[in-house]
Design a protein around this motif. Structure first.
Motif, PDB file in Angstrom:
ATOM      1  N   ALA A 180       0.724  -1.165   0.139  1.00  0.00           N
ATOM      2  CA  ALA A 180      -0.187  -0.151  -0.118  1.00  0.00           C
ATOM      3  C   ALA A 180       0.791   1.136   0.130  1.00  0.00           C
ATOM      4  O   ALA A 180       0.311   2.450  -0.302  1.00  0.00           O
ATOM      5  CB  ALA A 180      -0.906   0.053   1.266  1.00  0.00           C
ATOM      6  N   LEU A 181       2.037   1.179   0.613  1.00  0.00           N
ATOM      7  CA  LEU A 181       3.021   2.243   0.492  1.00  0.00           C
ATOM      8  C   LEU A 181       3.072   3.208  -0.882  1.00  0.00           C
ATOM      9  O   LEU A 181       3.029   4.394  -0.845  1.00  0.00           O
ATOM     10  CB  LEU A 181       4.385   1.908   0.884  1.00  0.00           C
ATOM     11  CG  LEU A 181       4.554   1.707   2.505  1.00  0.00           C
ATOM     12  CD1 LEU A 181       5.942   1.418   2.914  1.00  0.00           C
ATOM     13  CD2 LEU A 181       4.175   3.147   3.223  1.00  0.00           C
ATOM     14  N   PRO A 182       3.163   2.606  -1.932  1.00  0.00           N
ATOM     15  CA  PRO A 182       3.194   3.289  -3.185  1.00  0.00           C
ATOM     16  C   PRO A 182       1.927   4.143  -3.308  1.00  0.00           C
ATOM     17  O   PRO A 182       2.155   5.166  -3.802  1.00  0.00           O
ATOM     18  CB  PRO A 182       3.476   2.089  -4.146  1.00  0.00           C
ATOM     19  CG  PRO A 182       4.407   1.169  -3.614  1.00  0.00           C
ATOM     20  CD  PRO A 182       3.807   1.193  -2.291  1.00  0.00           C
ATOM     21  N   PHE A 183       0.878   3.527  -3.098  1.00  0.00           N
ATOM     22  CA  PHE A 183      -0.201   4.230  -3.382  1.00  0.00           C
ATOM     23  C   PHE A 183      -0.451   5.531  -2.398  1.00  0.00           C
ATOM     24  O   PHE A 183      -0.910   6.707  -2.593  1.00  0.00           O
ATOM     25  CB  PHE A 183      -1.524   3.220  -2.867  1.00  0.00           C
ATOM     26  CG  PHE A 183      -1.474   2.401  -4.266  1.00  0.00           C
ATOM     27  CD1 PHE A 183      -2.156   2.544  -5.234  1.00  0.00           C
ATOM     28  CD2 PHE A 183      -0.885   1.115  -4.102  1.00  0.00           C
ATOM     29  CE1 PHE A 183      -2.419   1.446  -6.164  1.00  0.00           C
ATOM     30  CE2 PHE A 183      -0.975  -0.135  -4.966  1.00  0.00           C
ATOM     31  CZ  PHE A 183      -1.680   0.284  -6.154  1.00  0.00           C
ATOM     32  N   PHE A 184       0.055   5.288  -1.088  1.00  0.00           N
ATOM     33  CA  PHE A 184      -0.185   6.224   0.082  1.00  0.00           C
ATOM     34  C   PHE A 184       0.767   7.446  -0.340  1.00  0.00           C
ATOM     35  O   PHE A 184       0.452   8.643  -0.352  1.00  0.00           O
ATOM     36  CB  PHE A 184       0.230   5.581   1.222  1.00  0.00           C
ATOM     37  CG  PHE A 184       0.915   6.599   2.168  1.00  0.00           C
ATOM     38  CD1 PHE A 184      -0.033   7.502   2.885  1.00  0.00           C
ATOM     39  CD2 PHE A 184       2.235   6.996   2.693  1.00  0.00           C
ATOM     40  CE1 PHE A 184       0.227   8.337   3.819  1.00  0.00           C
ATOM     41  CE2 PHE A 184       2.573   7.864   3.379  1.00  0.00           C
ATOM     42  CZ  PHE A 184       1.512   8.663   4.075  1.00  0.00           C
ATOM     43  N   TYR A 185       1.969   7.097  -1.000  1.00  0.00           N
ATOM     44  CA  TYR A 185       2.781   8.149  -1.295  1.00  0.00           C
ATOM     45  C   TYR A 185       2.374   9.175  -2.610  1.00  0.00           C
ATOM     46  O   TYR A 185       2.778  10.335  -2.719  1.00  0.00           O
ATOM     47  CB  TYR A 185       4.390   7.743  -1.604  1.00  0.00           C
ATOM     48  CG  TYR A 185       5.228   7.224  -0.281  1.00  0.00           C
ATOM     49  CD1 TYR A 185       5.419   8.304   0.541  1.00  0.00           C
ATOM     50  CD2 TYR A 185       5.508   6.198  -0.030  1.00  0.00           C
ATOM     51  CE1 TYR A 185       5.976   7.918   1.704  1.00  0.00           C
ATOM     52  CE2 TYR A 185       6.284   5.626   0.975  1.00  0.00           C
ATOM     53  CZ  TYR A 185       6.664   6.820   2.146  1.00  0.00           C
ATOM     54  OH  TYR A 185       7.252   6.500   3.065  1.00  0.00           O
TER      55      TYR A 185
END
Length: 256
Positions: A180-185
């Motif tokens: 999920a981190l790439p989406f969050f960033y």
């Protein structure tokens, strides 16, 4: 060695090309304003804007810091609320279904409508309205992107974690959150610019006499158009700093 040189050359091209284009655009701007005798109230010359910026650099910096402070508080508050909301919505589908209309309504409400209402609620002598407006603008992109990231888990990864008898927390920690981190960033990069824009727009409709929004309107009302554009440059610089910081955080996270 060849790969290093190619990478360095690519970095210089990536940095140099925007600089060259920017310098060319400013030179063309100066030539058009000077050659056609365009009045300052239409658009001032870059040389006049630079002169006003140099003469009032301290004032522009103070106004930019005031706006940046409200934007930063709104960015932090909106991001925390969005992360909490996305986590709950990802865990319980009924919560996500119930929240969808509210998030959609929040996304389409114009900031210019919210600011006057919030000034009535929180008072015109506090910065609360500007922070809240920025937080609302930040919430939507961070929430939507994070929620999508939390739901984007390959079935093979889930099956692999089950085969290792991983607990739900272990599966979340090692599979769901990293995915999920790439989406969050992505949401955070969008939100960083929105926070500055929202805080600045909220300044137009009241509140304490500080910030770039108030400074721009004051300069325009005094017919100091070059100074107003100098404040606009301060707003651009503030937005670029916010965007650059979030981009650096994302890059450092990916490098680990």
């Amino acid at each position: 060695m060849t790969g290093v040189r190619a990478r360095v050359r690519g970095d210089w091209l990536g940095l140099g090309a925007p600089v060259v284009v920017g310098v060319a655009a400013v030179a063309l701007w100066q030539a058009v304003v000077t050659g056609f005798g365009i009045e300052p109230f239409v658009v001032p010359a870059p040389s006049d804007i630079a002169a006003e910026l140099g003469a009032n650099l301290g004032v522009v910096t103070d106004a930019a810091l005031a706006t940046a402070t409200n934007a930063l508080l709104g960015l932090v508050l909106g991001t925390l609320l969005a992360l909490a909301g996305a986590g709950i919505s990802a865990a319980w589908r009924p919560v996500a279904d119930a929240a969808t209309p509210l998030v959609t309504a929040t996304a389409v409400v114009p900031i210019v409508c919210l600011a006057p209402v919030f000034y009535t609620m929180f008072g015109t002598d506090a910065q609360t309205t500007r922070v809240v407006v920025a937080a609302i603008a930040v919430f939507v992109p961070v929430y939507l992107n994070t929620l999508r990231g939390l739901r984007t888990v390959e079935p093979v990864h889930r099956d692999l974690m089950r085969s290792y008898a991983a607990t739900p927390w272990e599966a979340t920690r090692h599979v769901t959150l990293p995915g999920a981190l790439p989406f969050f960033y992505t949401g955070l990069r969008v939100a960083s610019s929105l926070a500055v824009i929202s805080a600045l727009v909220a300044e137009y409709f009241g509140g304490p006499v500080d910030g770039l929004g108030k400074a721009i309107t004051s300069a325009v009302s005094s017919s100091r158009y070059a100074l107003a554009w100098a404040y606009v440059l301060g707003a651009v610089a503030t937005g670029l700093v916010f965007y650059a910081v979030t981009a650096v955080i994302e890059r450092n996270n990916h490098a680990r």
